[in-house]
Design a protein around this motif. Sequence first.
Motif, mmCIF file in Angstrom:
data_model
loop_
_atom_site.group_PDB
_atom_site.id
_atom_site.type_symbol
_atom_site.label_atom_id
_atom_site.label_comp_id
_atom_site.label_asym_id
_atom_site.label_seq_id
_atom_site.Cartn_x
_atom_site.Cartn_y
_atom_site.Cartn_z
ATOM 1 N N UNK A 13 0.853 -1.138 -0.053
ATOM 2 C CA UNK A 13 0.068 0.036 -0.030
ATOM 3 C C UNK A 13 0.800 1.123 -0.067
ATOM 4 N N UNK A 14 0.246 2.331 -0.384
ATOM 5 C CA UNK A 14 0.921 3.520 -0.444
ATOM 6 C C UNK A 14 0.207 4.599 0.275
ATOM 7 N N UNK A 15 0.861 5.673 0.766
ATOM 8 C CA UNK A 15 0.288 6.784 1.627
ATOM 9 C C UNK A 15 0.870 7.818 1.162
ATOM 10 N N UNK A 40 11.758 4.266 4.670
ATOM 11 C CA UNK A 40 12.352 3.523 6.082
ATOM 12 C C UNK A 40 11.747 4.161 7.153
ATOM 13 N N UNK A 41 12.261 5.505 7.268
ATOM 14 C CA UNK A 41 12.050 6.191 8.498
ATOM 15 C C UNK A 41 10.525 6.684 8.636
ATOM 16 N N UNK A 42 9.721 6.786 7.578
ATOM 17 C CA UNK A 42 8.489 7.154 7.696
ATOM 18 C C UNK A 42 7.690 5.583 8.102
ATOM 19 N N UNK A 43 8.215 4.649 7.592
ATOM 20 C CA UNK A 43 7.746 3.425 8.270
ATOM 21 C C UNK A 43 7.845 3.145 9.575
ATOM 22 N N UNK A 44 8.921 3.457 10.087
ATOM 23 C CA UNK A 44 9.465 3.512 11.515
ATOM 24 C C UNK A 44 8.527 4.245 12.460
ATOM 25 N N UNK A 45 8.341 5.493 11.957
ATOM 26 C CA UNK A 45 7.391 6.624 12.561
ATOM 27 C C UNK A 45 6.030 5.948 12.730
ATOM 28 N N UNK A 46 5.475 5.410 11.872
ATOM 29 C CA UNK A 46 3.995 4.707 11.935
ATOM 30 C C UNK A 46 4.003 3.573 12.694
#
Length: 57
Positions: A13-15, A40-46
Amino acid sequence: MSKDKSKSRKKNSQLIVRINDEERLRFIELCEELDTSAAREVRRFIRDFIKAEESKS
């Protein structure tokens, strides 16, 4: 990670997030300096945000 678990965590999925050009550029630069990727950093934040919010319950 087992084969079954990696399938369930497949990135499919995309955001779309709109930010200004200056913030995006600085974020990308910092990620490069830290030898990581913006995605990677956005995924980690989520993931961290979800854990923090779920622990409040």
